[in-house]
Motif scaffolding. Structure first.
Motif, mmCIF file in Angstrom:
data_model
loop_
_atom_site.group_PDB
_atom_site.id
_atom_site.type_symbol
_atom_site.label_atom_id
_atom_site.label_comp_id
_atom_site.label_asym_id
_atom_site.label_seq_id
_atom_site.Cartn_x
_atom_site.Cartn_y
_atom_site.Cartn_z
ATOM 1 N N MET A 32 6.522 18.328 0.183
ATOM 2 C CA MET A 32 6.128 17.155 -0.639
ATOM 3 C C MET A 32 6.529 15.848 0.039
ATOM 4 N N THR A 33 7.724 15.855 0.632
ATOM 5 C CA THR A 33 8.203 14.629 1.283
ATOM 6 C C THR A 33 7.256 14.217 2.410
ATOM 7 N N HIS A 34 6.851 15.194 3.232
ATOM 8 C CA HIS A 34 5.920 14.863 4.326
ATOM 9 C C HIS A 34 4.576 14.416 3.759
ATOM 10 N N ALA A 35 4.047 15.186 2.785
ATOM 11 C CA ALA A 35 2.697 14.904 2.287
ATOM 12 C C ALA A 35 2.641 13.553 1.573
ATOM 13 N N LEU A 36 3.730 13.187 0.893
ATOM 14 C CA LEU A 36 3.702 11.917 0.148
ATOM 15 C C LEU A 36 4.153 10.732 0.987
ATOM 16 N N TYR A 37 5.146 10.946 1.861
ATOM 17 C CA TYR A 37 5.809 9.780 2.469
ATOM 18 C C TYR A 37 5.740 9.734 3.991
ATOM 19 N N ASP A 38 5.000 10.625 4.637
ATOM 20 C CA ASP A 38 4.859 10.511 6.095
ATOM 21 C C ASP A 38 4.384 9.084 6.411
ATOM 22 N N PRO A 39 5.089 8.370 7.311
ATOM 23 C CA PRO A 39 4.773 6.942 7.495
ATOM 24 C C PRO A 39 3.343 6.683 7.972
ATOM 25 N N GLN A 40 2.745 7.637 8.716
ATOM 26 C CA GLN A 40 1.369 7.387 9.188
ATOM 27 C C GLN A 40 0.317 7.926 8.235
ATOM 28 N N ALA A 41 0.558 9.111 7.682
ATOM 29 C CA ALA A 41 -0.533 9.796 6.970
ATOM 30 C C ALA A 41 -0.148 10.239 5.560
ATOM 31 N N GLY A 42 1.057 9.881 5.076
ATOM 32 C CA GLY A 42 1.481 10.317 3.743
ATOM 33 C C GLY A 42 0.695 9.605 2.644
ATOM 34 N N TYR A 43 0.579 10.308 1.518
ATOM 35 C CA TYR A 43 -0.234 9.792 0.419
ATOM 36 C C TYR A 43 0.240 8.399 -0.023
ATOM 37 N N TYR A 44 1.535 8.247 -0.265
ATOM 38 C CA TYR A 44 2.009 6.951 -0.758
ATOM 39 C C TYR A 44 2.156 5.904 0.338
ATOM 40 N N ALA A 45 1.985 6.313 1.602
ATOM 41 C CA ALA A 45 2.020 5.306 2.669
ATOM 42 C C ALA A 45 0.636 4.720 2.892
ATOM 43 N N THR A 46 -0.407 5.435 2.470
ATOM 44 C CA THR A 46 -1.737 5.032 2.929
ATOM 45 C C THR A 46 -2.760 4.780 1.826
ATOM 46 N N ARG A 47 -2.534 5.312 0.630
ATOM 47 C CA ARG A 47 -3.625 5.377 -0.356
ATOM 48 C C ARG A 47 -3.485 4.363 -1.473
ATOM 49 N N LEU A 48 -4.600 4.159 -2.168
ATOM 50 C CA LEU A 48 -4.597 3.413 -3.428
ATOM 51 C C LEU A 48 -4.851 4.442 -4.523
ATOM 52 N N PRO A 49 -3.775 4.982 -5.125
ATOM 53 C CA PRO A 49 -3.958 6.169 -5.963
ATOM 54 C C PRO A 49 -4.594 5.927 -7.330
ATOM 55 N N LEU A 50 -4.472 4.690 -7.845
ATOM 56 C CA LEU A 50 -4.854 4.457 -9.244
ATOM 57 C C LEU A 50 -6.219 3.808 -9.366
ATOM 58 N N GLY A 51 -6.779 3.925 -10.567
ATOM 59 C CA GLY A 51 -8.043 3.252 -10.834
ATOM 60 C C GLY A 51 -9.220 4.192 -10.702
ATOM 61 N N SER A 52 -10.434 3.652 -10.958
ATOM 62 C CA SER A 52 -11.598 4.544 -11.013
ATOM 63 C C SER A 52 -11.859 5.181 -9.647
ATOM 64 N N GLY A 53 -11.572 4.454 -8.553
ATOM 65 C CA GLY A 53 -11.778 5.033 -7.226
ATOM 66 C C GLY A 53 -10.586 5.834 -6.759
ATOM 67 N N GLY A 54 -9.537 5.950 -7.594
ATOM 68 C CA GLY A 54 -8.309 6.624 -7.180
ATOM 69 C C GLY A 54 -8.283 8.075 -7.625
ATOM 70 N N ASP A 55 -7.066 8.597 -7.788
ATOM 71 C CA ASP A 55 -6.922 10.025 -8.063
ATOM 72 C C ASP A 55 -6.422 10.335 -9.466
ATOM 73 N N PHE A 56 -5.742 9.378 -10.099
ATOM 74 C CA PHE A 56 -5.238 9.646 -11.452
ATOM 75 C C PHE A 56 -5.153 8.340 -12.228
ATOM 76 N N THR A 57 -5.045 8.466 -13.553
ATOM 77 C CA THR A 57 -4.976 7.299 -14.431
ATOM 78 C C THR A 57 -3.673 7.367 -15.212
ATOM 79 N N THR A 58 -2.977 6.244 -15.279
ATOM 80 C CA THR A 58 -1.683 6.220 -15.962
ATOM 81 C C THR A 58 -1.802 5.435 -17.273
ATOM 82 N N SER A 59 -0.775 5.527 -18.105
ATOM 83 C CA SER A 59 -0.818 4.877 -19.426
ATOM 84 C C SER A 59 -1.162 3.379 -19.360
ATOM 85 N N PRO A 60 -0.500 2.586 -18.484
ATOM 86 C CA PRO A 60 -0.854 1.156 -18.480
ATOM 87 C C PRO A 60 -2.289 0.895 -18.058
ATOM 88 N N GLU A 61 -2.873 1.840 -17.316
ATOM 89 C CA GLU A 61 -4.265 1.667 -16.892
ATOM 90 C C GLU A 61 -5.233 2.084 -18.002
#
Ligand code: SAH
Length: 365
Positions: A32-61
């Motif tokens: 999980m650490t590599h997949a989420l936080y790898d500095p070049q290719a990790g999910y949270y280093a590179t992506r815009l996760p929220l919103g209609s073009g993203g992957d999930f929707t949270t309560s404030p959205e």
């Protein structure tokens, strides 16, 4: 049985597979650490996760009402703390900044609050930082990589869907004892789950009643996270509000999941492109916080928490002012508090500094 075809490996999967072939299987938290936080290719280093073009929707959205009620919680907490100046309002993992904008709209109405306010956002994702800067352009705010970097002082910390990003280890009860679940490679070189050898003793998160096949999860980073909160809340007055998904009843279960464009996928597919989460162990949060000298309230379901803060009255007021939005408002509030939606899956806990002048549960808890 037909096996669904797997997506082609991402560059990050190929890199991890080579590492595993050279050094041996890795635990789920390391994956999980590599997949989420790898500095070049990790999910949270590179992506815009929220919103209609993203992957999930949270309560404030889902609805502005969510952030407004959290704003009310913060404003009341500031008053409960004796209206300290300066007052640090810290959000962990603020996403697109939506929740903070909604919160501040409410907090601004409390005389003196904005004068006392020092706003801090803890965010590692550069693209989300940019979105937050844009959303909060009219406020003066500071960004940090970690809670440890925020200067000490009287504070409120809010974290919605932040702790579910903390990597977890997984353990599986076998016929003869407990094994750690590991990520290795299959004969074709793709990542695959497997089990490590029998552990010399049951992991601390296991229960003696767990049946063969039971899965237990434990987050190695949770103690450090609560410890950082506790150091801060022991140094000055303050409160933290943590809202996330998780079952506080302490049942066994595999909650590790991957979301890609709002669909659940195999957690070893689309490595670095999919959001990975696990349920938050609220019982562990509470016991770690108590052991560190903090007061605790909850966990309470998101449904009861938001109802206690007046979500229905706020919805009705918005409907009266905007009758054409009635069905949208009704539907979004139902998503937040409905038993079949987020209402019973999400829970809130509050942690309290021992220095707070008026001990006792905060509003809503
Ligand atoms: N609270 C927001 C976003 C939730 S998504 C909402 O409810 O809409 C998780 C957020 O935490 C994102 O902003 C992500 O970039 C951030 N994040 C994840 N891991 C982090 C870490 N280790 N340190 C700081 N921020 C992190």
């Amino acid at each position: 049985m037909t096996v669904p075809e797997r997506a082609l490996p991402t560059g990050l999967e190929t890199r991890l597979a080579r590492m595993i072939e050279a050094c041996g299987p890795i635990s789920v938290d390391v994956f999980m650490t590599h997949a989420l936080y790898d500095p070049q290719a990790g999910y949270y280093a590179t992506r815009l996760p929220l919103g209609s073009g993203g992957d999930f929707t949270t309560s404030p959205e889902i609805s502005q009402i969510f952030g407004e009620l959290i704003g009310l919680w913060v404003a009341q907490s500031w008053l409960d703390l004796g209206s300290p100046t300066p007052f640090h309002l810290i959000e962990l993992g603020p996403g697109r900044g939506t929740q903070m904008v909604d919160m501040l709209r409410v907090c601004q109405k409390v005389p003196g609050f904005m004068v006392a306010l020092k706003l801090h956002l803890v965010e590692t994702n550069p693209r989300l930082r940019e979105a937050q800067r844009h959303a909060l352009a009219t406020f003066s705010a500071r960004w940090h990589d970690s809670l440890e970097d925020v200067p000490n002082g009287n504070s409120c910390i809010v974290a919605n869907e932040f702790l579910d990003c903390l990597p977890v280890r997984q353990f599986v009860r076998g016929e003869k004892g407990w094994h750690e679940k590991l990520v290795g490679t299959d004969p074709t070189g793709r990542l695959a789950f497997g089990l490590g050898p029998i552990l010399p003793e049951a992991p601390a998160c296991a229960s003696p009643n767990d049946a063969v096949g039971a899965v237990r999860e434990q987050s190695p980073g949770l103690a450090a996270f609560v410890g950082t909160m506790a150091r801060r809340l022991r140094a000055a007055s303050g409160r933290a509000l943590i809202i996330d998904y998780g079952d506080p009843s302490g049942q066994a279960g595999d909650s590790f999941q991957a979301l890609l464009r709002h669909q659940k996928i195999h957690p070893l597919d689309h490595v670095g492109e999919a959001d990975l989460t696990a349920h938050v162990d609220f019982a562990a949060v509470i016991s770690l916080a108590k052991a560190s000298g903090l007061g605790t309230s909850g966990p309470i379901s998101q449904r009861r928490f938001l109802q206690g803060l007046g979500i229905e009255a706020r919805r009705d007021a918005l409907v009266r002012a905007n009758p054409h939005c009635e069905s949208d408002l009704t539907e979004s509030v139902e998503r937040l508090i409905g038993e079949a939606h987020m209402g019973e899956l999400f829970h809130a806990v509050a942690l309290e500094s021992p220095l707070n002048p008026a001990p006792g549960p905060p509003i809503g808890l």
